[in-house]
Design an enzyme around this catalytic site. Structure first.
Site, PDB file in Angstrom:
ATOM      1  N   GLY A   1       0.795  -1.222   0.000  1.00  0.00           N
ATOM      2  CA  GLY A   1       0.000   0.000   0.000  1.00  0.00           C
ATOM      3  C   GLY A   1       0.821   1.263   0.000  1.00  0.00           C
ATOM      4  O   GLY A   1       0.322   2.332  -0.367  1.00  0.00           O
TER       5      GLY A   1
ATOM      6  N   ASP B   1       0.616 -11.578   6.717  1.00  0.00           N
ATOM      7  CA  ASP B   1       1.267 -10.785   5.671  1.00  0.00           C
ATOM      8  C   ASP B   1       2.591 -10.203   6.159  1.00  0.00           C
ATOM      9  O   ASP B   1       3.317  -9.589   5.368  1.00  0.00           O
ATOM     10  CB  ASP B   1       0.342  -9.665   5.177  1.00  0.00           C
ATOM     11  CG  ASP B   1      -0.136  -8.757   6.305  1.00  0.00           C
ATOM     12  OD1 ASP B   1      -0.857  -9.250   7.175  1.00  0.00           O
ATOM     13  OD2 ASP B   1       0.218  -7.559   6.319  1.00  0.00           O
TER      14      ASP B   1
END
Length: 497
Positions: free
Chosen positions: A92, A252
């Site tokens: 992101g 993650d």
């Protein structure tokens, strides 16, 4: 005239299936400024550190220019975050510039963190405040010096822009280096979609890149799972042995290459308490110090889930194979942890009595609210029955009288009484080279961050320099060995998103 910046890119991930990533250039910033370049790491990567500090180099580190050979991408992944499934995450605020082959023959990713929005930003701004950049630089390089597998910091720059979080902060970008950024969540993203072709592509790439000894196996994907289980058992044992609390062990944030990644709400435990939590968002203590081995095991189960069709075409057989690979994790972890902890006490072999002494020592540390790191370090100064020597760490941080009985039995088990002066000195040096004296203590990291927010990077540079030799006691910097005073304590840490 400054030397042109040459980064010897040799990109492999970008040649794989384009479902694994999106092409994305960094977003330029207003006014980039250099904070620090990691000279030894730059040289390892075949990059001239002086050139990297030039105006051209700083523009590359800030995302205002793209170096020749760079093929910038953002990678996609999913993950369980605090136990809840998120089907699509991804980089992101990170952009992978490319890969280089280091002088050690290993392949490394070079990535910018805080380089602007990507297709996976999920309404985020893609930027990073200065604080998390300084924290990750300090802690990741400290972990490297401590011998823990970790991502590393190549450089940090300011952006000349402001970033809004709970307040307004200066912006910054970290250049992060890793053996790869492939995560358990990367496999989960495609496994959840039953895209087994992509899973196989990923698995083959991980084997080629990280575990080439597996490539000739008759069951390479099972061996891949077994190897990742082993690597994670060893890594978490190393965390526990130095009191490191990651703070956000989502799937993650577990790299299949076995490196520590993401130094957001992390910290080192001071007063020993297995329940210790630092992350501001971990309100239930899911990622407390004591829970880290179990969470790693849980995360690995999701990797196994994503690999099932590759393990065997029969689902029942695949589940059995996965279960067998996973079930050894607790024993592997305990073996690594016990060996490391007994070595911290001076025992090369973790026999029954060393293990008992180790458990009792930790119990005493908790009962007396003693500092985890210093309590192990000062043992070297208690090998003799006399008081610690003047100017030693033991004199600066003496153990309470309540440990005297334990210390006597510990010395007896080591056989100190029968050692000559050379043997005693060898043992003392072994203890000192195993137990660090300098760590990136939370209040010192916060001190560096607050100064950096004011434009003063002196405390940051001093801390980074000091932590390159965490086992070497320097009396001139003795104030850095101590845990925080009550008024200095930083009990919660934050990520940069």
């Amino acid at each position: 005239m400054s030397q042109a910046v040459h980064i010897p890119f040799d990109n492999l991930y970008v040649t794989l299936d384009e479902r694994l990533f999106s092409h994305r250039h960094p977003t330029p910033v207003k006014q980039p400024g250099l904070i620090r370049v990691n000279d030894p790491l730059a040289r390892l990567l075949g990059i001239d550190p002086q050139a990297l500090q030039s105006a051209e180099g700083v523009n590359i580190l800030a995302g205002n220019a793209v170096a020749e050979g760079s093929q910038p991408i953002a990678t996609v992944y999913a993950g369980h975050q605090f136990g809840s499934w998120n089907p699509q995450l991804g980089d992101g605020r990170a952009i992978l510039l490319g890969e280089v082959i280091g002088s050690d023959g290993l392949r490394y990713d070079v990535q910018l963190k805080g380089a602007g929005e990507t297709p996976y930003s999920r309404m985020g701004d893609g930027r990073s405040p200065l604080g998390p950049v300084l924290r990750e630089y300090i802690v990741s390089e400290a972990m490297y010096a401590l011998g823990v597998p970790t991502t590393r910091a190549l450089a940090a720059v300011t952006t000349g822009e402001r970033v809004a979080r709970d307040d307004i902060f200066p912006g910054a970008i970290l250049t992060r280096v890793a053996r790869s950024h492939i995560r358990v969540g990367t496999f989960q993203f495609f496994g959840a979609r039953e895209d087994w072709e992509a899973v196989r592509t990923l698995a083959d790439h991980v084997i080629e890149r990280h575990y080439p000894h597996i490539s000739g196996s008759t069951a390479p994907y099972l061996e891949l799972l077994q190897t990742v289980v082993e690597r994670q058992a060893q890594l978490i044992a190393q965390w526990q042995s130095i009191g490191f609390i990651h703070g956000v062990m989502n799937t993650d944030n577990m790299l299949v290459g076995g490196e520590t990644v993401d130094f957001g709400p992390c910290a080192f435990m001071e007063s020993y308490d297995p329940r210790t939590v630092f992350s501001s968002i971990d309100r239930q203590g899911r990622y407390a110090y004591a829970n880290q081995p179990g969470i790693a095991h849980w995360n690995l189960a999701w990797l196994a889930q994503s690999l099932l069709p590759l393990l065997h075409p029969d689902e029942k057989t695949a589940l059995e194979l996965a279960g067998q690979a996973l079930n050894v994790f607790p024993d592997l972890y305990n073996q690594h942890y016990t060996r490391l902890m007994c070595k911290k006490l001076g025992f090369e072999e973790p026999g029954e009595e060393p293990r008992a002494l180790m458990i009792e020592f930790l119990t005493l540390l908790q009962q007396e609210s003693l500092d985890f790191t210093l309590s192990f370090r000062v043992l070297a100064d208690y090998l003799g029955s006399e008081e610690p020597a003047a100017g030693s760490v033991g004199e600066l941080y003496p153990l309470p009288f309540t440990l005297n009985d334990w210390l006597g039995r510990w010395r007896d088990e080591l056989g100190v009484a029968s050692m000559d002066s050379n043997q005693l000195q060898t043992l003392r040096q072994q203890l000192q080279s195993t137990n660090p004296v300098f760590l990136p203590r939370n209040h010192r990291v916060e001190e560096a961050i607050q100064a950096g927010n004011r434009g003063d990077f002196g405390p940051f540079h001093k801390l980074v320099d000091l932590l390159t030799k965490p086992f070497d006691f320097d009396p001139d910097h003795s104030e850095y060995i101590f845990p925080a005073k009550p008024e200095e304590a930083v009990t919660r840490t934050f990520c940069g998103t």
